[in-house]
Design an enzyme around this catalytic site. Structure first.
Site, PDB file in Angstrom:
ATOM      1  N   CYS A  46       0.854  -1.188   0.000  1.00 18.00           N
ATOM      2  CA  CYS A  46       0.000   0.000   0.000  1.00 18.00           C
ATOM      3  C   CYS A  46       0.886   1.233   0.000  1.00 18.00           C
ATOM      4  O   CYS A  46       1.618   1.486   0.955  1.00 18.00           O
ATOM      5  CB  CYS A  46      -0.890  -0.004   1.244  1.00 18.00           C
ATOM      6  N   ARG A  94      -9.074  -8.266   4.772  1.00 16.39           N
ATOM      7  CA  ARG A  94      -8.268  -7.778   3.662  1.00 16.39           C
ATOM      8  C   ARG A  94      -9.198  -7.415   2.508  1.00 16.39           C
ATOM      9  O   ARG A  94     -10.278  -8.007   2.335  1.00 16.39           O
ATOM     10  CB  ARG A  94      -7.256  -8.845   3.197  1.00 16.39           C
TER      11      ARG A  94
END
Length: 371
Positions: free
Chosen positions: A93, A187
């Site tokens: 990320c 997730r």
């Protein structure tokens, strides 16, 4: 993110005799220790390419699959990646430079993903998709991706996949692994399809709750080195008490053996505080690396070749194998549905051949069942 230069510059290309019965091919980006590969091979796939920059994770991958993945993805040309049916990636990320995008928009310039995502590892995922045009992809990231940088990171990703690359991407879903393994682990998963009809066929899996219990994955006998020292145990209790006094929720997690644990993180090696196993008459203990493997849904034959510290990091960074397996089944089913339609209603279904080229398939894909 700087990637290690101590890894191989190229990834393997799967040998022809690796799996003659494979029904589709896939590549494994940011492969880690092979969670995606375990899942997709279990539903009939054959991995033809992989990359992983961490050399210790690459050691584990090579030990388990017999091939060493490539290293730094930023140094690999998209042409070096073989054709494949499905691309998989658990990319890091990272934020994007919105300033550059805004400037191009203000000047009326078409920027595309090259400008919007340059300098991030997602850019490398996008450029491989752009060059190889796989039939589908599956991406995984932390739940917070949707809100990272006030939602701008997620917006750039979705624009890149849908508009710049032209893929059909159903609304991403956040899935908690607790129905399949005794761990609360949320997730976000992003699936995309090159063809409209494949996207219409896709349905997010309805995962049945197997009611897993932590007790069922624990080893009967554990080395005493995993028991917390008196000093560390006292420190964790004092730390928790201090933050409780301030009204914060920080503290250790003494696990319920009949239930599920907190999320296993890559920092578990530091003190194991998020998941501690109670021991009557003794200080609690950490999970062992083998128990972490089970908590992430890896099979018993998964080789653990790293030190405990590195193994904790590797499993903490991995995907939950049974969750990805459910998604893989759903994706392959949606692709295979095209072959079952009448000839007048649909073009012949195409799968990548063993050599990576596309060929006609005359029948609907039969999915093997692995529980």
């Amino acid at each position: 993110m700087k990637q290690s230069s101590e890894t191989h510059s190229r990834a393997f290309v799967a040998e022809p005799n690796m799996s003659h019965s494979a029904k589709f091919t896939f590549i494994d980006l940011f492969a880690g220790i092979g969670g995606f590969r375990r899942a997709f091979e279990s539903v009939g796939g054959r991995c033809v390419w992989a990359c992983e920059w961490d050399r210790f994770a690459a050691d584990a991958y090579e030990a388990n699959f017999g091939h060493r993945p490539a290293g730094d993805i930023t140094q690999i040309k998209a042409d070096e990646v073989p054709p494949h049916t499905i691309l998989t990636a658990g990319f890091p990320c990272q934020g994007f430079s919105i300033a550059g995008v805004s400037k191009n928009n203000a000047l009326g310039r078409a920027h595309g993903f090259e400008h919007a995502t340059q300098g991030t590892l997602f850019f490398d995922v996008a450029r491989i998709i752009a060059r190889r045009r796989p039939r589908a992809f599956l991406l995984e990231n932390v739940r917070n991706l949707k809100h990272h940088d006030r939602g701008r990171t997620f917006a750039v990703i979705m624009q890149t996949l849908r508009e710049d690359l032209g893929y059909h991407v159903p609304d991403p879903q956040i899935i908690d692994a607790c129905a399949l393994v005794p761990q609360h682990r949320e997730r976000i998963y992003i699936v995309g399809f090159r063809e409209t009809r494949d996207a219409r066929n896709f349905k997010w899996p309805d995962i049945a709750d197997r009611k897993p219990r932590l007790r069922d994955i624990l080893e009967p006998e554990v080395d005493g080195k995993y028991t917390l020292t008196d000093r560390l145990w006292q420190y964790l209790r004092d730390y928790a008490e201090k933050h409780q006094t301030k009204g914060n929720g920080f503290g250790y997690g003494l696990a319920d053996l009949e239930g599920i644990t907190r999320t296993l993180s890559a920092r578990y090696y530091k003190d194991g505080s998020e998941i501690l196993i109670p021991q009557p008459g003794r200080n609690p203990r950490r999970l062992t690396p083998r128990e972490c493997a089970r908590l992430m849904g890896f099979p018993e034959d998964q080789l653990i070749v790293s030190s405990d510290t590195r193994a904790y990091k590797q499993f903490g960074n991995s995907v939950v194998v049974p969750v990805v397996r459910e998604l893989a089944r759903a994706m392959i089913s949606s692709l295979a549905m095209r072959a079952s339609r009448p000839a007048a209603d649909a073009e012949p279904f195409l799968f990548d051949g063993a050599d990576g080229t596309e060929k006609q398939a005359g029948e609907k894909l039969a999915l093997p069942v692995h529980d």
